[in-house]
Design a protein around this motif. Structure first.
Motif, short mmCIF file in Angstrom:
data_model
loop_
_atom_site.label_atom_id
_atom_site.label_comp_id
_atom_site.label_asym_id
_atom_site.label_seq_id
_atom_site.Cartn_x
_atom_site.Cartn_y
_atom_site.Cartn_z
N ILE A 1 0.85 -1.13 -0.10
CA ILE A 1 0.00 0.11 -0.01
C ILE A 1 0.92 1.28 0.09
CG2 ILE A 1 -1.82 1.19 1.13
CD1 ILE A 1 -2.52 -1.52 2.66
N GLY A 2 1.15 1.67 -1.21
CA GLY A 2 2.20 2.80 -1.33
C GLY A 2 1.38 4.11 -1.29
N LEU B 1 -2.60 5.26 -0.75
CA LEU B 1 -2.97 5.93 0.28
C LEU B 1 -3.59 7.34 0.06
CD1 LEU B 1 -0.36 5.41 3.15
CD2 LEU B 1 -2.62 4.44 3.11
N ALA B 2 -3.01 8.07 -0.75
CA ALA B 2 -3.68 9.36 -1.13
C ALA B 2 -5.03 9.17 -1.70
CB ALA B 2 -2.41 10.05 -1.90
N GLU B 3 -5.31 8.31 -2.80
CA GLU B 3 -6.18 7.84 -3.43
C GLU B 3 -7.40 7.49 -2.38
OE1 GLU B 3 -7.31 4.17 -5.51
OE2 GLU B 3 -6.33 5.48 -7.23
N ARG C 1 -12.08 8.79 1.55
CA ARG C 1 -12.81 9.10 2.64
C ARG C 1 -13.16 10.30 3.04
NH1 ARG C 1 -11.48 10.24 8.15
NH2 ARG C 1 -9.26 10.81 7.68
N ALA C 2 -12.41 11.44 2.44
CA ALA C 2 -12.98 12.88 2.54
C ALA C 2 -14.39 12.99 1.94
CB ALA C 2 -11.75 13.87 1.81
N ASP D 1 -5.51 4.57 9.46
CA ASP D 1 -4.50 4.37 10.72
C ASP D 1 -3.16 4.24 10.07
OD1 ASP D 1 -6.67 4.71 12.63
OD2 ASP D 1 -6.84 2.33 12.54
N LEU D 2 -3.25 3.28 9.08
CA LEU D 2 -1.93 3.27 8.41
C LEU D 2 -1.17 4.43 7.87
CD1 LEU D 2 -0.11 1.05 7.53
CD2 LEU D 2 -1.25 0.83 5.25
N GLY D 3 -2.01 5.47 7.24
CA GLY D 3 -1.42 6.67 6.81
C GLY D 3 -0.94 7.45 7.96
N ARG D 4 -1.35 7.30 9.17
CA ARG D 4 -1.04 7.99 10.39
C ARG D 4 0.24 7.49 10.88
NH1 ARG D 4 -6.36 9.00 11.79
NH2 ARG D 4 -6.47 7.02 13.41
#
Length: 231
Positions: A84-85, A89-91, A96-97, A170-173
């Motif tokens: 998960i690059g 994550l940005a996508e 989510r937004a 959570d992964l992004g954080r």
């Protein structure tokens, strides 16, 4: 004890969950925390032995994780943890937004007075925690704020979709540097402004403010790149 009462303690939440659900939560947490690293193979038999359960609940958990996009099945390799690059994550952050914005719009139309009062109490708690720079309390209050708002939509599909994205959040954080104390007052103002839009029963304003809040937090956490400024 009242007449007819049964002298048995109620089950704790963990005791009411199926083995498949427990396995799913444990494996997802391990992926988010980095214990199960991207590209590592997951053997149903070995994982079942490690968890002390049969292979069937593990198989069920892996199916769900594959639907979430957190594991993939590859030829001759079996099930592995997905890579998960940053772009992925940005996508997912943008998705989510958008969904959080829709939830805020629906909540503005449907939220009950007691839910609004509870959100007001949470914002007051956020104000106290912000003054004390209590990041742990703020994280818990933030989780409650969004959970109450999403629950007020009455839309189970939307709530489930956002739950599926939570692990990526959570992964992004965890991959990012995290928020700094200077970001806390900004987040507090954003939650207060979302609450004001909900109280005003203004769906468009609630959606815009929620979307802006989520995108800003994702940018702060390094999941999204800062918006480009034309010279």
């Amino acid at each position: 004890m009242s007449a007819g009462a049964i002298p048995v303690e109620p089950l704790a939440e963990e005791e009411t969950l199926s083995l498949g659900e427990r396995a799913y939560r444990r494996l997802r947490e391990s992926i988010v925390q980095g214990t199960l690293r991207p590209g590592s193979r997951i053997s149903e038999r070995r994982m079942a032995s490690a968890l002390g359960i049969s292979a069937q609940p593990v198989r069920e958990a892996l199916r769900r994780l594959e639907q979430d996009g957190m594991v993939v099945t590859l030829p001759r390799r079996g099930t592995v943890v997905a890579e998960i690059g940053p772009e992925r994550l940005a996508e997912l952050g943008r998705i989510r937004a958008a969904l959080e914005g829709v939830a805020a719009a629906l909540a503005a139309e449907r939220m009950a007075g007691e839910d609004l009062a509870e959100l007001a109490g949470i914002v007051r708690g956020m104000r106290t925690a912000t003054a004390a720079a209590d990041t742990e309390a703020l994280a818990e209050l933030n989780e409650r704020f969004h959970a109450i708002l999403q629950g007020a939509t009455g839309n189970l599909f939307l709530v489930k979709s956002l739950e599926a994205l939570r692990a990526y959040d959570d992964l992004g954080r965890l991959r990012a540097l995290g928020s700094t104390p200077k970001d806390m007052p900004k987040a507090l103002r954003e939650h207060a402004s979302i609450l004001a839009a909900l109280r005003a029963r203004d769906p468009a304003l609630a959606e815009a403010r929620m979307r802006q809040h989520v995108l800003r937090s994702l940018t702060t956490n390094g999941v999204l790149a800062p918006p480009r400024r034309d010279r």
